[in-house]
Enzyme design. Structure first.
Site, mmCIF file in Angstrom:
data_model
loop_
_atom_site.group_PDB
_atom_site.id
_atom_site.type_symbol
_atom_site.label_atom_id
_atom_site.label_comp_id
_atom_site.label_asym_id
_atom_site.label_seq_id
_atom_site.Cartn_x
_atom_site.Cartn_y
_atom_site.Cartn_z
ATOM 1 N N ASN A 105 -29.721 -86.378 10.719
ATOM 2 C CA ASN A 105 -31.031 -85.943 10.245
ATOM 3 C C ASN A 105 -31.622 -84.898 11.195
ATOM 4 O O ASN A 105 -31.409 -84.971 12.403
ATOM 5 C CB ASN A 105 -31.983 -87.147 10.152
ATOM 6 C CG ASN A 105 -31.499 -88.179 9.139
ATOM 7 O OD1 ASN A 105 -30.971 -87.823 8.093
ATOM 8 N ND2 ASN A 105 -31.672 -89.456 9.456
ATOM 9 N N HIS B 251 -27.770 -87.483 16.777
ATOM 10 C CA HIS B 251 -26.954 -88.682 16.582
ATOM 11 C C HIS B 251 -26.379 -88.652 15.187
ATOM 12 O O HIS B 251 -27.050 -88.277 14.228
ATOM 13 C CB HIS B 251 -27.779 -89.954 16.798
ATOM 14 C CG HIS B 251 -29.116 -89.936 16.126
ATOM 15 N ND1 HIS B 251 -30.190 -89.244 16.639
ATOM 16 C CD2 HIS B 251 -29.545 -90.496 14.971
ATOM 17 C CE1 HIS B 251 -31.235 -89.383 15.847
ATOM 18 N NE2 HIS B 251 -30.873 -90.133 14.800
ATOM 19 N N LEU B 252 -25.131 -89.068 15.098
ATOM 20 C CA LEU B 252 -24.464 -89.156 13.809
ATOM 21 C C LEU B 252 -24.570 -90.599 13.342
ATOM 22 O O LEU B 252 -24.078 -91.517 14.002
ATOM 23 C CB LEU B 252 -22.995 -88.759 13.997
ATOM 24 C CG LEU B 252 -22.208 -88.443 12.736
ATOM 25 C CD1 LEU B 252 -22.789 -87.223 12.022
ATOM 26 C CD2 LEU B 252 -20.746 -88.181 13.092
HETATM 27 P P1 AMP Z 1 -33.181 -90.924 12.862
HETATM 28 O O1 AMP Z 1 -34.321 -91.479 12.049
HETATM 29 O O2 AMP Z 1 -32.156 -90.181 12.063
HETATM 30 O O3 AMP Z 1 -33.689 -90.145 14.057
HETATM 31 O O4 AMP Z 1 -32.399 -92.181 13.404
HETATM 32 C C1 AMP Z 1 -32.789 -92.902 14.536
HETATM 33 C C2 AMP Z 1 -32.061 -94.219 14.448
HETATM 34 O O5 AMP Z 1 -32.095 -94.827 15.709
HETATM 35 C C3 AMP Z 1 -32.706 -95.197 13.448
HETATM 36 O O6 AMP Z 1 -31.757 -95.574 12.472
HETATM 37 C C4 AMP Z 1 -33.123 -96.369 14.326
HETATM 38 O O7 AMP Z 1 -32.965 -97.611 13.696
HETATM 39 C C5 AMP Z 1 -32.178 -96.211 15.527
HETATM 40 N N1 AMP Z 1 -32.676 -96.764 16.767
HETATM 41 C C6 AMP Z 1 -33.914 -96.598 17.315
HETATM 42 N N2 AMP Z 1 -33.986 -97.239 18.498
HETATM 43 C C7 AMP Z 1 -32.769 -97.822 18.692
HETATM 44 C C8 AMP Z 1 -32.227 -98.633 19.731
HETATM 45 N N3 AMP Z 1 -32.930 -98.983 20.823
HETATM 46 N N4 AMP Z 1 -30.950 -99.069 19.600
HETATM 47 C C9 AMP Z 1 -30.230 -98.730 18.511
HETATM 48 N N5 AMP Z 1 -30.687 -97.969 17.506
HETATM 49 C C10 AMP Z 1 -31.935 -97.516 17.593
#
Ligand code: AMP
Ligand code: ZN
Length: 128
Positions: free
Chosen positions: A91, A104-105
């Protein structure tokens, strides 16, 4: 971690300052389970290099960014869903739904997914 990135959640996960369920790590990339899974299997593959958004990718980062897809495919294979299929998503910014500003993928698998991801509720213009 450089001072510039000291507030980045994913840099903190890389530095092991914040715990995560890590499933893969090497010198270039880290993969860990998403804390709020959107599929039976949902993990994130991130570069160890801090890149905030897709817009910030430079030509010299192409190997690193492409490598995330290779890690995704290898892990999907190990988890036995590479043949049934899966989805990778990255995203970008507000309209893309990005909430963490370290690229992040997303790797989602274990269930057939719909397309497109666009939803009616998103038709309302998002304020700039
Ligand atoms: P995005 O919305 O594409 O930026 O994705 C961010 C992702 O990071 C979301 O799916 C969250 O659930 C995930 N996320 C946020 N904090 C953590 C964390 N501490 N550990 C693992 N995943 C996380
Ligand atoms: Zn970062």
């Amino acid at each position: 971690m450089s001072e510039e990135h000291c507030d980045c959640l994913f840099c903190k996960i890389i530095a092991k300052e914040i715990p995560a369920e890590i499933i893969f790590e090497d010198e270039q990339a880290l993969a860990f389970k998403d804390i709020n899974p959107q599929a039976p299997t949902h993990f994130l593959v991130i570069p160890k290099q801090h890149i905030a958004t897709i817009n910030d990718i430079e030509a010299e980062d192409c190997q690193t960014v492409g490598y995330l897809q290779l890690v995704a495919a290898r892990l999907a294979d190990q988890m036995s869903f590479s043949q049934s299929g899966f989805r990778t998503v990255m995203n970008c910014n507000q309209h893309g739904g990005q909430t963490v500003y370290h690229i992040h993928l997303h790797v989602l698998g274990g269930k057939a997914m719909g397309w497109p991801p666009y939803q009616e509720t998103l038709k309302t213009p998002v304020s700039e």
